[in-house]
Design a protein around this motif. Sequence first.
Motif, mmCIF file in Angstrom:
data_model
loop_
_atom_site.group_PDB
_atom_site.id
_atom_site.type_symbol
_atom_site.label_atom_id
_atom_site.label_comp_id
_atom_site.label_asym_id
_atom_site.label_seq_id
_atom_site.Cartn_x
_atom_site.Cartn_y
_atom_site.Cartn_z
ATOM 1 N N LEU A 1 0.966 -1.203 -0.537
ATOM 2 C CA LEU A 1 -0.125 -0.127 -0.084
ATOM 3 C C LEU A 1 0.786 1.212 -0.404
ATOM 4 O O LEU A 1 0.473 1.763 -0.659
ATOM 5 C CB LEU A 1 -0.895 -0.032 1.217
ATOM 6 C CG LEU A 1 -1.771 -1.505 0.906
ATOM 7 C CD1 LEU A 1 -3.244 -0.717 2.231
ATOM 8 C CD2 LEU A 1 -2.098 -1.404 -0.572
ATOM 9 N N ILE B 1 1.369 1.982 -3.750
ATOM 10 C CA ILE B 1 0.103 1.162 -4.095
ATOM 11 C C ILE B 1 -0.010 2.281 -5.966
ATOM 12 O O ILE B 1 -0.701 2.242 -6.389
ATOM 13 C CB ILE B 1 -0.893 2.166 -2.947
ATOM 14 C CG1 ILE B 1 -1.900 1.078 -4.035
ATOM 15 C CG2 ILE B 1 -1.286 3.810 -2.849
ATOM 16 C CD1 ILE B 1 -3.175 1.028 -2.739
ATOM 17 N N CYS C 1 0.852 0.283 -8.793
ATOM 18 C CA CYS C 1 -0.477 -0.513 -8.759
ATOM 19 C C CYS C 1 -1.253 -0.303 -9.999
ATOM 20 O O CYS C 1 -2.173 0.901 -10.280
ATOM 21 C CB CYS C 1 -1.098 -1.249 -7.610
ATOM 22 S SG CYS C 1 0.163 -2.493 -7.571
ATOM 23 N N LEU D 1 -6.289 -3.131 -7.844
ATOM 24 C CA LEU D 1 -6.589 -4.072 -6.197
ATOM 25 C C LEU D 1 -7.578 -5.205 -7.018
ATOM 26 O O LEU D 1 -8.642 -4.463 -7.479
ATOM 27 C CB LEU D 1 -6.956 -2.844 -5.176
ATOM 28 C CG LEU D 1 -5.721 -2.483 -5.150
ATOM 29 C CD1 LEU D 1 -6.405 -1.529 -4.099
ATOM 30 C CD2 LEU D 1 -4.737 -2.885 -4.171
ATOM 31 N N LEU E 1 -5.398 0.308 5.301
ATOM 32 C CA LEU E 1 -5.499 1.489 5.329
ATOM 33 C C LEU E 1 -5.059 2.166 5.419
ATOM 34 O O LEU E 1 -4.861 3.630 6.486
ATOM 35 C CB LEU E 1 -6.388 1.828 3.876
ATOM 36 C CG LEU E 1 -5.890 2.715 2.655
ATOM 37 C CD1 LEU E 1 -4.929 3.054 1.762
ATOM 38 C CD2 LEU E 1 -7.405 3.014 2.307
ATOM 39 N N LEU F 1 -6.607 6.071 -3.300
ATOM 40 C CA LEU F 1 -6.716 5.231 -4.609
ATOM 41 C C LEU F 1 -6.448 5.710 -5.995
ATOM 42 O O LEU F 1 -7.383 5.312 -6.968
ATOM 43 C CB LEU F 1 -8.277 3.880 -4.346
ATOM 44 C CG LEU F 1 -7.463 3.473 -2.509
ATOM 45 C CD1 LEU F 1 -8.913 2.823 -2.607
ATOM 46 C CD2 LEU F 1 -6.476 2.476 -2.829
ATOM 47 N N LEU G 1 -2.608 -6.446 -7.364
ATOM 48 C CA LEU G 1 -2.348 -6.727 -6.474
ATOM 49 C C LEU G 1 -4.008 -7.433 -6.367
ATOM 50 O O LEU G 1 -4.608 -6.996 -6.082
ATOM 51 C CB LEU G 1 -2.476 -5.457 -5.817
ATOM 52 C CG LEU G 1 -1.489 -5.536 -3.790
ATOM 53 C CD1 LEU G 1 0.203 -5.643 -4.290
ATOM 54 C CD2 LEU G 1 -1.148 -4.191 -3.379
#
Length: 499
Positions: free
Chosen positions: A299, A302, A305, A308, A323, A333, A381
């Motif tokens: 994370l 993150i 990525c 998710l 988180l 996110l 992920l």
Amino acid sequence: MPGKVTLVGAGPGDPGLLTLRGLEVLSQAEVVVYDRLVSPAVLALIPPTARRIDVGKNAGRHPVPQHEINKILLQEAQAGRNVVRLKGGDPFVFGRGGEELEELAAGDVAFSEVPGVTSAIAAAAYGGIPATHRDYASSLHIITGHAREGALLEIDFEALVRAKGTLIFLMGVTALPQITAGLLAAGMNPATPAAMVENGTLPTQRRCVATLGTLAERAAEMKIGSPSIIIVGGVCALGSRLCWFEAQPLHGRRVLVTRPKDRAGTLLSKFRAMGAEAVEFPCIETQPIHPCPAMEQALGRISHCEWLVFTSGAGVEAFWTCLRAMGQDARALSGIKLAAIGPATAKSLEAHGLTADLVPETYDAAHLGEALAATASGKILLLRAEDASQALPAALEKAGILYEDIPVYRTVYHHPDSPSIREKLEAGYFDYVTFTSASTVKGLLSAIGPGPDLTHFTGLCIGPQTAAEAEKHGITVKTAPQATIDALVNLAVKMDEKV
Ligand code: SAH
């Protein structure tokens, strides 16, 4: 605080017929004193912290005598406890509730009463028989068919026949032949419709519909036993047309619902709504892995990525907790896509204000993998269970997609009520056992221990991986065409239609 006793009507058996007030009082009880006629489904609503006293049977098979019950109520309340006295149906309809309150009044103990739905009316209703109807009856009589020890029935049959109303007898199974003979001797027409409802409002409910002249014989043929109500009057003729309860698709079926401990019983209520007797078995519990350095690290980076991916609500919760513990929120996110294996997992995301960008058409790991392989270009992920299946990573690997698979929660097994569940499984009590994940299969087996015969029931499985796990243990399985709770319930309904 001084103690008190609340007399509560538990209703005839269906837990949905316990009143709101009854449930409220029950949930605050410290001691619950209950009778034989209070159904297991209502007993299941007693808080685990309350002490239970079963006065329906003692060491022998005989019930605790009334004066003993009165004494227990007095003593418990005088010791300062909040006592609920739970009685089948309504406490004041042949329930000796009045006698118990008299004793409490004499003992200067505070008391109150919560009426219940009486079996006299509810068992008839669930048998499709309205207690009154303008065309058939303008009065209703509830009569005890129980004679005091050694005595004859004290029923004025002539008066009952003259009244021309609906007659409902409680505690009348033993005296059924005397009751019908008494009415006939008093001049009632033998063609008068008559019926019995056994185990009214319960999944085991049976109905015997006949006439006054034939009821005793017909009930003996069907071996109708206690508890049953006897109904005599024109309204009984409606029973075959208005019978809705036994017409439910899964009436008479018994289902064991295995589920995680912390998950609400939606499956349970859906099976019950279809008329099945559904027993809950919370045999597994998911626990977030905490601390979870692998997830914290992932994370922390993150933004590298693209996706998710979540395969269960437990994964979503573990992720969200982590988180938040890192001092972050949904803004972390931004720009990252979210995938959920099915609608339930998507709903868990929704609860945190997050919308899934991808839910595969078929809700399983293989299809999720394929769908991701078709759209992903960056790193993925996976936030999953410790012992998650290899189907998802395998699909990603095949497509040459970069992923990191992080275990974020684990499943532990629980063993509540195991001996009785094992006994029932071996005796063929359950028609179906539901499995909503491979871990519920493992949970059931670990709870009941090695060696039981698992061939008496059909395992209703949410998807192919769950089914494969069940089949490994010799369970006959049916797999839902879609991985949803509704599809699982439908599977049972469809199987019944075929027979
Ligand atoms: N207070 C209870 C009656 C207690 S007397 C009430 O209001 O329902 C016990 C009798 O109730 C039984 O003999 C039977 O006649 C009836 N009874 C209780 N539960 C029943 C059920 N689920 N189905 C049919 N009859 C029931």
